[in-house]
Write an enzyme that holds these catalytic residues in place. Structure first.
Site, PDB file in Angstrom:
ATOM      1  N   HIS A 129      -2.789  -9.949  -3.078  1.00 25.53           N
ATOM      2  CA  HIS A 129      -3.860 -10.082  -2.085  1.00 25.53           C
ATOM      3  C   HIS A 129      -4.886 -11.146  -2.473  1.00 25.53           C
ATOM      4  O   HIS A 129      -5.993 -11.152  -1.948  1.00 25.53           O
ATOM      5  CB  HIS A 129      -4.571  -8.741  -1.868  1.00 25.53           C
ATOM      6  CG  HIS A 129      -3.722  -7.732  -1.145  1.00 25.53           C
ATOM      7  ND1 HIS A 129      -4.052  -6.399  -1.052  1.00 25.53           N
ATOM      8  CD2 HIS A 129      -2.554  -7.868  -0.467  1.00 25.53           C
ATOM      9  CE1 HIS A 129      -3.120  -5.752  -0.358  1.00 25.53           C
ATOM     10  NE2 HIS A 129      -2.196  -6.620   0.002  1.00 25.53           N
ATOM     11  N   CYS A 154      -8.904 -24.587  -0.528  1.00 26.91           N
ATOM     12  CA  CYS A 154      -9.472 -25.613   0.344  1.00 26.91           C
ATOM     13  C   CYS A 154      -8.615 -25.747   1.604  1.00 26.91           C
ATOM     14  O   CYS A 154      -7.434 -26.088   1.519  1.00 26.91           O
ATOM     15  CB  CYS A 154      -9.546 -26.958  -0.380  1.00 26.91           C
ATOM     16  SG  CYS A 154     -10.162 -28.268   0.703  1.00 26.91           S
ATOM     17  N   CYS A 200     -10.792 -32.907  -2.962  1.00 26.86           N
ATOM     18  CA  CYS A 200     -10.848 -33.847  -1.828  1.00 26.86           C
ATOM     19  C   CYS A 200     -12.268 -34.113  -1.339  1.00 26.86           C
ATOM     20  O   CYS A 200     -12.476 -35.007  -0.518  1.00 26.86           O
ATOM     21  CB  CYS A 200      -9.983 -33.334  -0.672  1.00 26.86           C
ATOM     22  SG  CYS A 200     -10.720 -31.963   0.256  1.00 26.86           S
ATOM     23  N   GLY A 210      -3.406   4.193  -8.496  1.00 26.51           N
ATOM     24  CA  GLY A 210      -4.717   3.990  -7.881  1.00 26.51           C
ATOM     25  C   GLY A 210      -4.701   3.288  -6.548  1.00 26.51           C
ATOM     26  O   GLY A 210      -5.575   2.475  -6.255  1.00 26.51           O
ATOM     27  N   THR A 211      -3.728   3.610  -5.727  1.00 26.81           N
ATOM     28  CA  THR A 211      -3.707   3.023  -4.381  1.00 26.81           C
ATOM     29  C   THR A 211      -3.456   4.117  -3.354  1.00 26.81           C
ATOM     30  O   THR A 211      -2.697   5.047  -3.596  1.00 26.81           O
ATOM     31  CB  THR A 211      -2.686   1.860  -4.280  1.00 26.81           C
ATOM     32  OG1 THR A 211      -2.669   1.362  -2.943  1.00 26.81           O
ATOM     33  CG2 THR A 211      -1.295   2.267  -4.696  1.00 26.81           C
TER      34      THR A 211
HETATM   35  N1  APR Z   1      -8.269   6.849 -10.924  1.00 27.42           N
HETATM   36  C1  APR Z   1      -7.148   6.834 -10.157  1.00 27.42           C
HETATM   37  N2  APR Z   1      -7.162   6.723  -8.827  1.00 27.42           N
HETATM   38  C2  APR Z   1      -8.365   6.643  -8.233  1.00 27.42           C
HETATM   39  C3  APR Z   1      -9.579   6.637  -8.963  1.00 27.42           C
HETATM   40  C4  APR Z   1      -9.495   6.758 -10.385  1.00 27.42           C
HETATM   41  N3  APR Z   1     -10.562   6.769 -11.160  1.00 27.42           N
HETATM   42  N4  APR Z   1     -10.594   6.530  -8.070  1.00 27.42           N
HETATM   43  C5  APR Z   1     -10.064   6.465  -6.858  1.00 27.42           C
HETATM   44  N5  APR Z   1      -8.708   6.528  -6.932  1.00 27.42           N
HETATM   45  C6  APR Z   1      -7.714   6.482  -5.857  1.00 27.42           C
HETATM   46  C7  APR Z   1      -8.194   7.064  -4.541  1.00 27.42           C
HETATM   47  O1  APR Z   1      -7.921   8.460  -4.508  1.00 27.42           O
HETATM   48  C8  APR Z   1      -7.366   6.289  -3.522  1.00 27.42           C
HETATM   49  O2  APR Z   1      -6.118   6.931  -3.265  1.00 27.42           O
HETATM   50  O3  APR Z   1      -7.467   5.113  -5.590  1.00 27.42           O
HETATM   51  C9  APR Z   1      -7.089   4.955  -4.241  1.00 27.42           C
HETATM   52  C10 APR Z   1      -7.855   3.773  -3.659  1.00 27.42           C
HETATM   53  O4  APR Z   1      -7.422   3.541  -2.352  1.00 27.42           O
HETATM   54  P1  APR Z   1      -8.042   2.366  -1.449  1.00 27.42           P
HETATM   55  O5  APR Z   1      -9.536   2.406  -1.520  1.00 27.42           O
HETATM   56  O6  APR Z   1      -7.411   2.461  -0.111  1.00 27.42           O
HETATM   57  O7  APR Z   1      -7.597   1.023  -2.221  1.00 27.42           O
HETATM   58  P2  APR Z   1      -6.192   0.255  -2.152  1.00 27.42           P
HETATM   59  O8  APR Z   1      -5.072   1.205  -1.968  1.00 27.42           O
HETATM   60  O9  APR Z   1      -6.165  -0.663  -3.326  1.00 27.42           O
HETATM   61  O10 APR Z   1      -6.369  -0.620  -0.827  1.00 27.42           O
HETATM   62  C11 APR Z   1      -5.342  -1.499  -0.475  1.00 27.42           C
HETATM   63  O11 APR Z   1      -6.679  -2.434   1.261  1.00 27.42           O
HETATM   64  O12 APR Z   1      -8.554  -3.404   2.266  1.00 27.42           O
HETATM   65  C12 APR Z   1      -7.473  -3.559   1.518  1.00 27.42           C
HETATM   66  O13 APR Z   1      -6.825  -5.598   0.615  1.00 27.42           O
HETATM   67  C13 APR Z   1      -7.532  -4.425   0.310  1.00 27.42           C
HETATM   68  O14 APR Z   1      -6.059  -4.431  -1.589  1.00 27.42           O
HETATM   69  C14 APR Z   1      -6.777  -3.602  -0.701  1.00 27.42           C
HETATM   70  C15 APR Z   1      -5.878  -2.743   0.158  1.00 27.42           C
END
Ligand code: APR
Length: 241
Positions: free
Chosen positions: A117, A125, A147, A183-184
């Site tokens: 991302h 640029c 440039c 963590g996503t």
């Molecule tokens: N340890 C592990 N997981 C955690 C922690 C922690 N300390 N704190 C929060 N989380 C988890 C949350 O429970 C959640 O499931 O991390 C996750 C974060 O989710 P999002 O905020 O949706 O982030 P992400 O999945 O990276 O978002 C994806 O969305 O807007 C876009 O481009 C942006 O790359 C990003 C994409």
């Protein structure tokens, strides 16, 4: 899911790790999908789309200038450090695919990192297509070092744009024995679809997250907790400490 580990570490050679905002939360960088549904107090569609940049470039530049500052002020946490150690010591293929625009994996010492991302500390640029490492603000519309044009934008993949290096990512998923999501929330595609792709290619799938993600049922095993605890523990298991 269950109390017993369901993934046999002895059969793993090639690993793809997907990280999201949760791995950097304990470094003080806010995640995107907290309870209020706002992205750092802005609606996502007000800052993270090409249309928003066309409509109100100052808002978008100010927002990313702020994020660049936050990234530079943050420090890697125990989860980033554990992945860097795994990268250093793991003899098989390994790729850390991050959705994060911070550089905390690299500052922890990881080398095999792919920013799908984009990166907070890079600019692109639109006049000459060059990319540059960048630590200053863009709000004053500085010239491109290559440039001289004044058409620099954050090197960030916005909603509606194609994530970077998808061929490389799918190549790695194809060869993976283990896919690990850390963590996503599993809310944003195509990253949210990697677990299914990895499984179709024959990998086992492990999730490390604070809470079950949207795609949690797709994983063979889920370990819940803060990344600063679950990631070092998993790396220690894998390296046989
Ligand atoms: N340890 C592990 N997981 C955690 C922690 C922690 N300390 N704190 C929060 N989380 C988890 C949350 O429970 C959640 O499931 O991390 C996750 C974060 O989710 P999002 O905020 O949706 O982030 P992400 O999945 O990276 O978002 C994806 O969305 O807007 C876009 O481009 C942006 O790359 C990003 C994409």
């Amino acid at each position: 899911m269950g109390d017993m580990p369901e993934i046999d570490n002895t059969s793993i050679r090639n690993i793809v790790i997907l990280t999201g905002a949760g791995i950097s939360a304990e470094s003080g960088l806010r995640t995107f999908r907290a309870d209020d549904g706002l992205w750092e107090d802005h609606r996502v569609e007000d800052v993270a789309t090409p249309a928003a940049f066309a409509r109100d470039p100052e808002l978008v530049q100010r927002f990313y200038d702020m994020r660049r500052e936050q990234v530079m002020a943050a420090e890697p946490n125990a989860a980033h450090l554990a992945l860097a150690r795994l990268d250093r010591d793991w003899p098989g293929d390994l790729l850390i695919v991050t959705q994060n625009i911070d550089d905390l994996h690299e500052r922890a010492g990881a080398g095999r990192v792919l920013h799908m991302h984009g990166e907070a500390l890079s600019v692109w640029c639109l006049a000459c297509d060059a990319r540059h490492a960048w630590r200053d603000g863009l709000i004053d519309n500085p010239p491109c070092p290559a440039c001289g044009g004044r058409a620099l934008r954050p090197d960030i993949v916005w909603f509606g744009e194609m994530p970077y290096r998808m061929d490389e990512i799918y190549g790695a998923l194809r060869g993976a024995d283990l896919f690990v999501s850390i963590g996503t929330s599993g809310a944003v595609y195509p990253a949210a679809g990697f677990v299914q792709a990895a499984r179709e290619f024959g990998a086992r799938a492990l999730e490390l997250n604070l809470e079950p993600s949207q795609g949690s049922a797709m994983f063979h095993e889920t370990r819940l907790g803060p990344a600063s605890e679950t990631v070092p523990q998993w790396v220690a298991d894998l390296l046989g400490d």
